[in-house]
Design a protein around this motif. Structure first.
Motif, PDB file in Angstrom:
ATOM      1  N   THR A  33      52.041  32.432  35.778  1.00 49.18           N
ATOM      2  CA  THR A  33      50.631  32.360  35.857  1.00 49.18           C
ATOM      3  C   THR A  33      49.731  32.758  34.575  1.00 49.18           C
ATOM      4  OG1 THR A  33      50.645  33.211  38.178  1.00 49.18           O
ATOM      5  CG2 THR A  33      48.548  33.307  37.162  1.00 49.18           C
ATOM      6  N   PHE A  74      45.185  35.950  36.077  1.00 43.95           N
ATOM      7  CA  PHE A  74      44.959  36.286  37.189  1.00 43.95           C
ATOM      8  C   PHE A  74      43.276  36.733  37.435  1.00 43.95           C
ATOM      9  CE2 PHE A  74      49.381  37.082  36.969  1.00 43.95           C
ATOM     10  CZ  PHE A  74      49.731  36.984  38.346  1.00 43.95           C
ATOM     11  N   ILE A 106      44.158  39.246  32.417  1.00 42.88           N
ATOM     12  CA  ILE A 106      43.562  39.480  33.871  1.00 42.88           C
ATOM     13  C   ILE A 106      41.862  39.398  33.798  1.00 42.88           C
ATOM     14  CG2 ILE A 106      43.085  41.325  35.790  1.00 42.88           C
ATOM     15  CD1 ILE A 106      45.885  42.575  34.968  1.00 42.88           C
TER      16      ILE A 106
END
Length: 265
Positions: A140, A143, A180
């Motif tokens: 990923t 996030f 993030i």
């Protein structure tokens, strides 16, 4: 590998950088009382009766929300939009529901996206075992992490689960070096209270590694018709959207604490 999704939103611009295709996976372990996608909570496809009005007459028809698709089928659909993703610096966002609930399907999809050079974003509550999150993190690029309510008792009351696992996983994910964005839903009288805003800031200041920014997501009541269709109780049916002045005040508090803030995601 098959998964169950309930919607695909193309040309999305609020679910990560650039122009994106957002895949909404079905199923969520939380039951947030303000949920904007109540049709996502049940993991299985749900058949409902939909009433349509035409020329003054009402017609009732059945509608199935959610369907099974394979990873191979889904990646073919995503590749159709790849040129728009690449030109805009976008990609694919996996949302829900809670995409980590279908972590095996999500893993395969992330692998296929990575192999095709597609930027990946996972929009998640992080309410999952760390072993699952750690595996997903390797695949990923970004996030989008929900930080709903800091007080654990209130979190349990409004979402049905404790926030302890969520807070621990946020700490672990930042230590892991993952990129993030923290997203805080601005629910009037719940997450907008001075206590919750202060506690949220204090928690974010304890994180060992910096994160991208804080998104303040204003509450809106656009899902009220969904609650009627699904015969679900709407706890915030009378609640109005957050006033711009109140949102601006909260935004300033986070900025004064040193965070980059973006209202609306």
């Amino acid at each position: 590998m098959n998964g169950i999704i309930f919607d695909i939103k193309r040309f999305a611009v609020h679910d990560g950088p650039g122009i994106r295709t957002t895949i909404f996976l079905k199923g969520c372990p939380l039951k947030c009382q303000w949920c904007h996608n109540p049709e996502s909570i049940d993991k299985s496809p749900v058949c409902i009766e939909k009433t349509v009005q035409l020329n003054g007459r009402k017609f009732t028809e059945k509608e199935t929300v959610g369907y099974t698709t394979s990873a191979d089928e889904l990646i073919k659909e995503l590749l159709k939009e790849q040129v728009f993703m690449e030109e805009s610096g976008g990609g694919v966002t996996f949302s829900g529901g809670e995409p980590l609930l279908q972590h095996e399907f999500l893993t395969e999809m992330l692998q296929k996206c990575q192999a095709s050079g597609i930027h990946t974003t996972v929009d998640t509550t992080l309410f999952a075992n760390w072993s699952v999150i750690e595996k997903i993190a390797r695949l990923t690029d970004l996030f989008l992490v929900d930080l709903k309510i800091m007080n654990d008792q209130q979190h349990q009351h409004y979402t049905g689960v404790s926030n302890k696992t969520i807070l621990e996983n946020i700490q672990r994910l930042t230590k892991n070096g993952s990129l993030i964005t923290i997203r805080i839903p601005m629910i009037p009288g719940v997450s907008t209270t001075p206590e919750n805003v202060s506690e949220s800031i204090e928690f974010l200041q304890t994180l060992k590694h910096p994160f991208g920014r804080v998104d303040l997501l204003p509450f809106h009541n656009t899902a009220k018709e969904k609650y009627k269709r699904f015969h679900m109780e709407n706890h915030f049916v009378e609640e109005h959207s957050l006033k711009k002045e109140e949102l601006a005040t909260i935004k300033k508090q986070f900025e004064n604490a040193g965070f980059t803030v973006q209202p609306g995601g």
